[in-house]
Design a protein around this motif. Structure first.
Motif, short mmCIF file in Angstrom:
data_model
loop_
_atom_site.label_atom_id
_atom_site.label_comp_id
_atom_site.label_asym_id
_atom_site.label_seq_id
_atom_site.Cartn_x
_atom_site.Cartn_y
_atom_site.Cartn_z
N TRP A 10 0.82 -1.22 0.00
CA TRP A 10 0.00 0.00 0.00
C TRP A 10 0.85 1.26 0.00
N VAL A 11 2.03 1.20 0.61
CA VAL A 11 2.95 2.32 0.52
C VAL A 11 3.32 2.57 -0.94
N ILE A 12 3.63 1.50 -1.66
CA ILE A 12 4.02 1.60 -3.07
C ILE A 12 2.84 2.04 -3.93
N VAL A 13 1.68 1.39 -3.75
CA VAL A 13 0.51 1.72 -4.55
C VAL A 13 0.11 3.18 -4.36
N SER A 14 0.08 3.65 -3.13
CA SER A 14 -0.31 5.04 -2.88
C SER A 14 0.71 6.02 -3.43
N ASP A 15 1.96 5.63 -3.45
CA ASP A 15 3.01 6.54 -3.93
C ASP A 15 3.06 6.60 -5.45
N VAL A 16 3.02 5.45 -6.12
CA VAL A 16 3.22 5.44 -7.58
C VAL A 16 1.92 5.48 -8.37
N PHE A 71 3.51 -9.35 -5.64
CA PHE A 71 3.13 -9.44 -7.05
C PHE A 71 2.39 -8.16 -7.48
N VAL A 72 1.48 -7.70 -6.63
CA VAL A 72 0.73 -6.47 -6.95
C VAL A 72 1.65 -5.26 -6.94
N ALA A 73 2.58 -5.20 -5.99
CA ALA A 73 3.53 -4.09 -5.94
C ALA A 73 4.38 -4.03 -7.21
N LEU A 74 4.83 -5.20 -7.69
CA LEU A 74 5.58 -5.26 -8.95
C LEU A 74 4.73 -4.75 -10.10
N ALA A 95 2.29 -2.68 -9.95
CA ALA A 95 2.09 -1.24 -9.80
C ALA A 95 3.26 -0.46 -10.40
N PHE A 96 4.47 -0.92 -10.14
CA PHE A 96 5.64 -0.26 -10.73
C PHE A 96 5.63 -0.37 -12.26
N ILE A 97 5.18 -1.51 -12.77
CA ILE A 97 5.13 -1.70 -14.22
C ILE A 97 4.07 -0.79 -14.84
N VAL A 98 2.90 -0.69 -14.20
CA VAL A 98 1.86 0.21 -14.69
C VAL A 98 2.38 1.64 -14.76
N LYS A 99 3.14 2.06 -13.76
CA LYS A 99 3.69 3.41 -13.74
C LYS A 99 4.81 3.60 -14.76
N THR A 100 5.76 2.67 -14.78
CA THR A 100 6.98 2.85 -15.58
C THR A 100 6.77 2.59 -17.06
N TYR A 101 6.05 1.51 -17.39
CA TYR A 101 5.95 1.09 -18.78
C TYR A 101 4.69 1.58 -19.49
N PHE A 102 3.69 1.99 -18.70
CA PHE A 102 2.43 2.40 -19.31
C PHE A 102 1.94 3.77 -18.86
N ARG A 106 -6.18 2.61 -11.83
CA ARG A 106 -4.80 2.14 -11.83
C ARG A 106 -4.62 0.98 -10.85
N THR A 107 -5.28 1.07 -9.70
CA THR A 107 -5.19 0.01 -8.70
C THR A 107 -5.79 -1.28 -9.23
N VAL A 108 -6.90 -1.18 -9.94
CA VAL A 108 -7.50 -2.35 -10.56
C VAL A 108 -6.54 -2.96 -11.57
N ALA A 109 -5.88 -2.11 -12.36
CA ALA A 109 -4.91 -2.60 -13.34
C ALA A 109 -3.76 -3.32 -12.65
N ALA A 110 -3.28 -2.78 -11.52
CA ALA A 110 -2.19 -3.42 -10.78
C ALA A 110 -2.64 -4.75 -10.19
N ALA A 111 -3.88 -4.80 -9.71
CA ALA A 111 -4.41 -6.05 -9.15
C ALA A 111 -4.51 -7.13 -10.24
#
Length: 409
Positions: free
Chosen positions: A237-243, A316-319, A321-328, A344-349
């Motif tokens: 949740w720290v990662i999801v809320s930040d990125v 897995f979800v944190a990874l 989340a970073f991919i959604v931010k970085t690559y998309f 975005r959270t749904v996409a990360a899930a």
């Protein structure tokens, strides 16, 4: 409004098609690195699994140290280009990783302070199981725990407290101060959450060095996987809320956007609550599929595995989340922060679910050479996830998204 414009500008710089290509390339790179360093039939075969686990946690911790704790000090400046700085930072992270594991833990702390941080000190002390493989696994377990505490504290501090209380201080002194406070808080967290378990890894238990695991009565296990799984759930949740949420809702109490005491406490408490809720939800879902665990149960019936597995799913979800931010480019960049954060959270899930299905598929068993099935003691998806995460973080932070994002001069 300026933040929305900036997000939309970054989004335009990232084409979804090229993002998919980049993700495929990253997957190939991760597979190659896995074969060289971790594959049981590969070159170095470091995945034992805790030994390789400790090295990868140390590598991710080194990346976070450079990018989040020290704010790239002294690895930043106009003298080198994006790619050159990326290479310098990556090499620096590798050197720090090697120093942490072999120099700081094995050579210093384990030799002059706490025996269990060095396999050679464990062997020298003698006792049951004092041979190189077990000793190295036990030492690696302690290193994994401590550096996980570091990642939690470092990323929570970055997302919440930010530059506080060193706003306006020169980068060098501020970086050293953050290293000090993050290191201190990480040590305290480790001593309370993990040290008791490590002391009970040995026979006889080191009762004068650590208390009996205080969570064992209600967790049905003395294993610190209980705390590890919970900490990883909070960290997600720290990662999801930040990125993905762009720092909301924590930044509501931070008008200047530099971080402050109230935002830090809000972030700490808020992510803790969210982490507990998702941790409990995942455990409840496992109870539906595998029924209730019981003390002394094995594999999927083991309470300690359920706790660890909740953390693995969260990672897995944190990874993702970073991919959604970085690559998309975070996919959705509309005017309403709550709508785009939710989507975005749904996409990360969904991405985390796909990673889960891949890891426990026959394809993963073939590519990674891992033990088939779920809840195998010789296997944890955290190792593969951290390797993938390190590649994404290096591209995102060290290379500033290059070649997907090219900064205009």
């Amino acid at each position: 409004m300026s933040e929305i414009v900036a997000n939309q500008a970054e989004r335009k710089n990232i084409n979804v098609f090229f993002g998919l290509i980049n993700l495929a390339v990253a997957f190939v790179v991760v597979s190659g690195l896995w074969f060289v360093f971790l594959h049981p039939n590969g070159v170095m075969a470091l995945y034992t699994p805790m030994y390789g686990f400790s090295l990868l946690v140390a590598f991710v911790a080194s990346i976070v140290l450079i990018s989040k704790v020290t704010d790239f000090y002294p690895f930043a400046g106009p003298s080198l280009g994006t790619v050159s700085w990326g290479l310098v930072r990556t090499i620096a992270a590798v050197v720090i990783m090697l120093f942490l594991v072999y120099g700081f833990f094995w050579g210093f702390i384990g030799r002059f302070g706490i025996t269990y941080f060095s396999p050679y000190s464990i062997i020298a002390a003698g006792g049951v199981g004092a041979e190189i493989f077990n000793a190295r696994e036990n030492a690696s377990t302690a290193i994994v725990y401590l550096l996980t505490a570091f990642l939690w504290v470092a990323l929570t501090w970055s997302a919440g407290f930010g530059q506080w209380p060193w706003v306006g201080v020169q980068r060098g002194p501020a970086a050293l101060a953050r290293i000090g406070i993050v290191g201190l808080l990480s040590t305290i967290a480790y001593v309370v959450l993990f040290h008791p378990h490590v002391c009970y890894l040995f026979f006889p238990a080191q009762t004068m060095a650590g208390v009996e695991p205080w969570w064992s009565k209600w967790a049905m296990t003395s294993s610190a996987y209980y705390n590890l799984g919970l900490l990883l759930s909070i960290l997600m949740w720290v990662i999801v809320s930040d990125v993905l949420w762009e720092g909301y809702p924590w930044r509501i109490v931070d008008r200047k956007g530099q971080g402050n005491l109230w935002r830090g406490l809000f972030t700490l408490i808020g992510t803790f609550v969210l982490g507990i809720l998702s941790f409990m939800a995942l455990l409840a879902a496992m109870n539906i599929f595998w029924l209730e665990p019981f003390e002394g149960g094995q594999y999927t019936d083991a309470p300690y595995f359920r706790y660890l597995h909740a953390g693995e799913i969260s990672t897995f979800v944190a990874l993702a989340a970073f991919i959604v931010k970085t690559y998309f480019g975070n996919l959705v960049n509309g005017p309403n922060i709550w709508v785009r954060a939710a989507l975005r959270t749904v996409a990360a899930a969904i991405g985390g679910t796909l990673f889960y299905l891949f890891y426990y598929s026959s394809l993963s068993t073939f590519l990674l050479g891992k033990v088939p099935g779920i809840a195998q003691p010789e296997d944890t998806p955290l190792v593969w996830t951290l390797l993938f995460l390190s590649v994404v973080l290096i591209q995102a932070d060290f290379f500033a998204g290059w070649p997907l994002i090219r900064k205009e001069k």
